[in-house]
Structures are given as structure tokens and as C-alpha cells.
Design a protein around this motif. Structure first.
Motif: not given
Lengths: 490, 490
Positions: B271, B279, B303, B309, B315
Motif C-alpha cells: 500500500n 497500491s 505497511d 489513504y 486498503p
């Protein structure tokens, strides 16, 4: 005569009397305590009368009284009606000191980790009597005061500083540390200090900075078990150098190994060595430095217990003799002020830049608020006052454990008498298997650190390290009695 | 027709409308913002009238008004007198996206550290325009609120807990983390979480847990430079797998390498990959997992940007597809809540115990007060509200930098459009040497992260990563203009 001994003793520490802000009676009490600890005043012996002491030292009788009350509080002397004060008879039958261990195999692959972890796991139960613990009781630390420093410094900290402090460490803390080094006679060039996530990270980084997998490292025997774990993790080989219970690392043995083997680094605790409690004399420290200097072998000096000395003078580090940046001096606040805050440092000598970069690659930085809190406490919290209190508490607890061991353990047991820290090293009769003892004790809710976890070659099978860093109480006493019974069953 | 597009869009995210406690108008504003970001509503296009939108979505005109005011505040739409609202024309001449890089040499020894450190050193001057920084502006974080949590939790913490939390991590924080995993659909067995000194330590420990010196590790190209430094430090070899600017790691290239080379681990940011911002779709994440599962190669999933996001849905990590503990999912609070606190973690799968032990051997524990502070904040501080605000700020800043780049950079420059985070990756004309650009810019007080620090093979010579994590102002605009002039001089 007793008074003379006191006078003589006083002459060797005049600095102590004038230097700091301790009250007069506290200083006098400290000096008497020191004499008791050193055996100059033996158990059962009468301490000088108030009148006598007052006259000899030119202090008022009330100052002497206050000092004796304090010593009574600390369990070092007892008043007997109409006779005056006497040194407490807590160790009528004191145990002997252990002797230096024989040398073993030349170099050793290290794989002691599993054993260490099984011991560490055993400490998780808070109901266990924590003789196996690596920490003193957290109740001995000024945690509420430190929490105030934390609250204040994090509230006042500019946001930008939080990011900036990650690269170089908190500037305020760096200055406070440099100042403490200066006061103890070590002038550090700016930039030599790297703030780390406790001493453990400092030691790891130092070792990485000067070795590659497969290299030989001279370490102590017995050694702090984490030393062995770090060597194991970095795939380094150990060259075990025996440690004398009082004098520290055997320099002849070290010289011999340095002459014959391509040793890349030496890891040593020159003050209050874990687990033996040995402290090297200044002469021996200088000799160690010169020896390593001749071979240009860097010294990783693990000095985390230095502040916990019982003598009147703080011990010097080997670092104080360092002429050309060969010594990496590692310490932390975990054992003397702020457990769990995870703030340590290394004065990295000529390796400082390399160590700093390795740190950026592994953890980036220790917690910035924790650094700021400790910096604030060092400036405003009364660190030296706290340390004096802590040393007194530990000294009284050492007396209690030594006395209890003399009462309950087999007479042939040997034990160290370290002049600081919070560990005793016991050498039990040859028939005792300390790993078995560890299991049996654990079943009874008592932890201890068995000898073999302190050696790459799993020696010291009949030895154990016991922690006296917790206030002594009836449970401690019962635990010692129970251990004594187990020892006799071997 | 615009309204239809909005309706269609709403159908795919019904969960979002009911799930959390956002105000109705905020939700509606978010959905419109999403459409603008995705280009469904193009620059200059009129947004639905208040009456129209109110009727179509069954919301009151005042809710629509509030939403439009919010969007105006965020710089996404502008009101034109007597005409209604229009999407802002900040990028009339948008730059193109870069393409995926070609594959290079099979395996590579890594020695990029010196270069990285010279870039990091350049960031120390607080007066530099921080386009090269790895952090967003600390002013975007709720530091005063966090300081309150710190003060409170450390004040209320029992002394014993400070010691106990060092082994297993703060229990309260562990529960809060497990809860957040649960909400996002990942059920973690207790004991799988290891709290670390930031994600950087987690990543280091994961790699150590599954590799030995000399082993091959599949990494991304371009990769986060710290990945390269860690590989270098642990003497591992890199197998560079190209990353598509939008779709993430090239799975065909990975499959090919896995089939031919004895790869021991794969390190991937699924991501908002640093530096490209890519992503992976859920399908591609599942495919990545299955591919690694077939070869039984552990995945180290970095991550750290997941919470940043811009899409309407958070995500998923690859970890959410993990059936047998093959995925080590690493993250931290450093990029989204608490820079400098140094608290991260890893959900270590089947390697969790090993990772935990390695941690005890290297740094023992992250700072206990910092853990307690974050745990308290997570429970009482309004973390999700903060995150929404942070995402909006970053999104607006991304728009500003993209628009500025379109104004000032050569038209053949390519740039990513990540759906989150705070980095843009620029591919300049072939003639540009980004290391030279870095030096020239630095001389003018502007930092940037030149392409070659993101590659073991020193590729991406004409690329750079620019940070838009700081509030946009005239200095930023001037810096972009100046960079544009430098670019044209190549």
C-alpha cells in the motif's frame, strides 16, 4: 583506636567531605557505613561513643547522634541500653569468597540463548520471589518525579524538535551527559555521544561497528548472558577471559590471548561486573587500556552499574584513560533511574560516526519524549540525591542477603561481596547442579539465575546469581531458607 | 449525467456511509472529493447544483451546502458568482505518469548507504525547504493531545508494570492494536504482535529472523532506501523486482525470479509504496500471497503508510490473506500519529516468537511510557477523527504540488498520482542528473531525495522523490519554480 581508623579513613576522602551538598551528619554516617562494609569495624564491635567521635572529628554531638540514628535506620548498627552503639551481628558466620575460575577452551561458538530465554520466561510471574531478575525493584526509582519531568518536557517541546531529535538525539540530554562525563574527569569531544535505545542497543551497535561474522571477541567468564546472546546473534566467536571476583578481568590471560589470537574487540565491565560484582582498580584499568592499545583492539566498556557504587568515590571508567578513541563507553539510565524508558548512550570514540549510522539503519532513534524527560530530570529532579538514597538501600539489602545466606546456605558455599550493584554470585558445593536448583526453586515460586547462562561453554554448573535489588522482607528470608534446604538435598 | 456518476459511485461504497460516525455532509464531501481525485469530475467541470444533488441523494440542501463549503475550504472546488460550484483548474496541463522500469541485473550486493547518509545529512538544516524529508510536517499531528495522554498514562502507571511491559509490550497497546486489526478483518492470534522501536526495528528483526548473510531477498525497484541499508548491513543480496507506478510490484517478474533463484524472503510495500505511491489491488495482493505461498517464501510487508489513504475505503494488507503465518506485517505510529515516539509493531505470523527474542537481544523493548501514551490516545484521543483530518490535509497538499509541478517543470516530466501518502515520484527528462540537481538545489536551500538512493543498482538517475507532507505556502511555490529552472538548465 577505632577513632584513629576513622581518622585515617577520612584522610583518603577529603574531597567527599566538602564537595557536594550532603548534610554533615549524612557524610559522617556514610563514612562509618563504609568502614563497616569494609570490615574495618567488625560485626559486634562498638562504634566510637558520641562524645569521643564529636571530639575527634570536631563535629557537634548532635551531628554524631543524627548520623548514628541514620545508621540504625539503615540496619547497620544497633543501640544497646547503657552501652552505646554496636555494629550489627548479621553475619556471625560469613561465607567465603569464590576464587577465580580456570581458563577453558580457546574459542567458542555461542549458543546459550535458548537457556537464557527459559530463565527469562520464568520471571514473568509477578508472584515469584525475583532473585533471578536483572533489575532492581522499580519502587527504588523516583518514577513519580520522573513522570512530572516527562509531562512537562513533552508539553513544552516544539513539534519540529521531535523530528530533529531523532537524528542526533535530544540536545539537552546530550549536554547533561557531557557535563556528567566532565565532572567525572572525562572530556568528550562533541559528537562522540550517540543516544541509544538503552545500553543493550549501544553494545550491539559497538560490536557491529568493529566486527564481522566469524570474528573473535574477548569476553569475561562469567559474562553477562546478554553478551553471549549478542555474540550468538552476530555469529561471533567468544574468547573467554577469567574474571577475578574482586579484581576483575585476568589481564595476564587477556595478554596471552591477544598475543596469540586475532581478537577484534574486547567487551568488559570494569565496574561492578555482572555477575561477579568485581571492580578493577585504577591501575588495572590503565593496564587494560595500555594492553589493548598496544594491540589496537577496541574496548567495548559496559558500565551500566557505575552509579551504584557503595564506596565513597565514584569509580572511573577505562574510558578516562583513552588517548585515541579506542574505547566505546556504554551506559544507560535503566539500572539507576528510569527502567522502561529505554534511554542509553555510548561515548563511541573514533567509532562514534559509524555507530550513529548503524543506529539510523536499525531503530533510527530512541523515544524522543523519554530523552526529554530524563534531560529535564537530570537538570531539576535531584539525580544525585536519588542516587545516594538508592545506594544506601542497595547496600542495606546486600547486608540482609549476605546475612541470610550465612544463616541458611551450606557453610562451604562461597559468595562475592561486591562494593555496589545488586547481585551476589554464589558458588555452591560441587555436588549442586544449579540448573536443577533453578527448576526446583521455580516450582516453589523462587527465581534465580543459574551459572551456566553466564558462560559460552556452559560452565559454573554449581553457581548462581541472586538479585538483592528488592526490599528485604520475610518472604525473601523464607525463600533463602527454602533454597538452603534444596542446596543441602544435593 | 454527473449525478448518475455520483450515484453509481455511491453504490460501490455503501459500507462507508453507515459505518462510522462522520457527519452526513462530511461523507458526501468525501465522495465528491474522491470523484474529483479520480478524474470522474474533471478540472473546470461544474459539480451538481445544490437542488439537484439534494433531490438525487435524498439529503437536505443545507447538508449539500455544508459539503460544498468544506470542499471549497479544501481547495477542491471554487464558487463562481451566479453559476454554482466548479472543480478547480489547478492542473490545466497535467504531467504524465511514469512507466514501469525495466529489469536489471539478477542479484546485487548493496552499498548505497554513504549516498543515503549524505542526503539525510542535508535535511538537518531547519531552514531548508524539506522536499527531501521522509516525514510529514509534525504540525499535522495531535502532539498536544498526545502529550496529555503521555502525562496521564505515565502518572497512573504502577511501577511494576514498567518492568513487566518491557518483555511483552504494553498490554493495553497490544489490545488496541489487535482491535484495529480485527476491525479491518484480520484476526490475530494472541502473541503474534511484537511491539518494536518503530517499524524500522520491526523490519530489521523480520529480515534477521528469516535470513543469513549472503542470502537473496526480493525487493522493489525503486525501493525505500532504508530497505537497501538494512540489506547492506545484514550482508544480504538484493533481487530487484520492478514496481508499476500504480499497480505495484510486477508479479510476473517476481514469479520468474522465484522460479530461478533461491530467494529467502520478499520485502514489499503493498500500500502506497515508497517512493512510487503504488497500491496493489486486492486481487494482486491475493496473487502475491499465493505466489509466495507456493514457494514458501516469507513476506515482510512494510505497511507504514496504510492509514494515509485518500480513497473511501482503507486498503487491506496482504496479511489479510495469510492462511499459515507466512506474512510478517510491519507498521508504526511514526507516519500517522506520533513521530519521535518510536513505537511500531509487527504481526509476525509463524516467526513472531523468533522476532520477539531477537528484539530482547538487541534493544530489549521500545520505551514503555511512549507505548502507554499511544495506548491511551488510541482509546480516548480520537484517532480516527485525526486520521480523517490528516488525510484531507495531505490530499490538498498533493493537489497543490501537482499543480505547481505542472506550472513549473518541463512538460515532458512524468509524475505519479498516488492515492495517499505524502510523496510524489518525478521522472525528469533523460538529460537530468538528479544527484547534480540535488546538489544544486541544496545550495539554494531546497532538499529532495534523488532517484539513485532508491536502488541497489543506482538506477533512476533522472528521477527524484518530493515530499508534499508540509503545508503548501509561497516558499514551496518558489522552490518548485526554482527547481523548474534548474531542470531546464540540464
Amino acid at each position: 583506636m577505632k577513632a584513629e581508623r576513622l581518622v585515617k579513613y577520612r584522610r583518603i576522602s577529603p574531597a567527599h567531605l566538602n564537595q557536594d551538598k550532603m548534610k554533615r551528619y549524612e557524610k559522617f554516617a556514610d563514612e562509618v557505613a563504609e568502614l563497616i562494609r569494609r570490615g574495618v569495624l567488625a560485626p559486634g564491635e562498638k562504634v566510637p561513643s558520641v562524645r569521643h567521635a564529636s571530639r575527634t572529628y570536631g563535629i557537634s554531638p548532635s551531628t554524631v547522634f543524627q548520623a548514628y540514628y541514620l545508621l540504625e535506620d539503615r540496619g547497620l548498627i544497633v543501640a544497646r541500653a547503657r552501652s552505646g552503639y554496636f555494629v550489627r551481628e548479621h553475619a556471625q558466620r560469613p561465607l567465603h569468597e569464590p576464587e577465580i575460575a580456570r581458563r577453558q577452551a580457546e574459542t567458542t561458538d555461542v549458543d546459550v540463548s535458548e537457556l537464557v530465554f527459559s530463565v527469562l520466561d520464568s520471571l514473568k510471574d509477578p508472584d515469584t520471589v525475583p532473585f533471578g531478575s536483572a533489575f532492581p525493584s522499580p519502587d527504588l526509582f523516583p518514577l513519580p518525579r520522573l513522570a512530572r519531568s516527562m509531562a512537562q518536557s513533552i508539553r513544552d517541546m516544539p513539534a519540529q524538535e521531535i523530528i530533529a531529535d531523532m537524528t542526533g538525539g535530544n540536545g539537552h540530554l546530550r549536554r547533561q551527559l557531557a557535563l556528567r562525563y566532565m565532572v567525572s574527569g572525562v572530556m568528550l569531544p562533541p559528537g562522540e555521544l550517540v543516544i541509544t535505545n538503552g545500553a543493550m542497543e549501544a553494545l550491539n551497535l559497538c560490536l557491529q561497528a568493529v566486527t564481522s561474522p566469524g570474528d573473535l571477541v574477548a569476553i569475561e567468564a562469567p559474562a553477562f548472558y546478554a553478551t553471549l546472546q549478542v555474540l550468538e546473534r552476530l555469529k561471533l566467536k567468544a574468547v573467554e577471559i577469567p574474571v577475578h571476583p574482586r579484581e576483575g578481568m585476568d589481564l595476564e590471560a587477556l595478554a596471552d590471548s591477544l598475543a596469540r589470537l586475532p581478537i577484534k574487540a574486547c567487551w568488559c565491565m570494569s565496574n561492578l561486573q555482572n555477575p561477579l560484582g568485581a571492580s578493577m582498580s585504577e591501575d588495572r584499568k590503565r593496564a587494560l587500556y595500555e594492553l589493548l592499545h598496544t594491540h589496537q583492539v577496541p574496548l567495548i566498556e559496559d558500565d551500566v552499574y557505575a552509579e551504584l557504587y557503595f564506596d565513597n568515590q565514584p569509580p572511573k571508567p577505562v574510558k578516562s584513560f583513552d588517548r585515541d578513541g579506542l574505547v566505546m563507553h556504554c551506559s544507560s539510565f535503566s539500572k539507576c533511574l528510569a527502567p522502561g524508558y529505554r534511554v542509553g548512550w555510548v561515548a563511541g570514540g573514533r567509532f562514534a560516526e559509524r555507530i550513529g549510522r548503524l543506529k539510523l539503519m536499525t531503530t533510527i532513534s530512541p523515544s524522543v519524549p523519554a530523552q526529554a524527560a530524563i534531560a529535564d530530570y537530570l537538570q531539576h529532579g535531584g539525580y544525585d540525591r536519588h542516587l545516594r538514597k538508592l545506594r544506601h538501600a542497595l547496600e542495606a539489602q546486600q547486608d540482609a542477603m549476605l546475612a541470610s545466606a550465612a544463616r541458611h546456605f551450606p557453610a562451604s558455599t562461597r559468595v562475592t561481596r561486591p562494593s555496589g550493584g545488586y547481585f551476589l554470585w554464589f558458588e555452591f558445593p560441587e555436588t549442586v547442579d544449579s540448573l536443577q536448583l533453578f527448576q526446583q526453586a521455580l516450582a516453589q515460586g523462587i527465581s534465580l539465575a543459574p551459572g551456566p547462562i553466564f558462560s559460552a561453554t556452559r560452565r559454573f554448573a554449581n553457581c548462581a546469581r541472586l538479585n538483592y535489588g528488592y526490599p528485604w522482607n520475610t518472604r525473601s528470608e523464607q525463600a533463602m531458607e527454602l533454597l538452603g534446604r534444596m542446596l543441602r538435598s544435593f
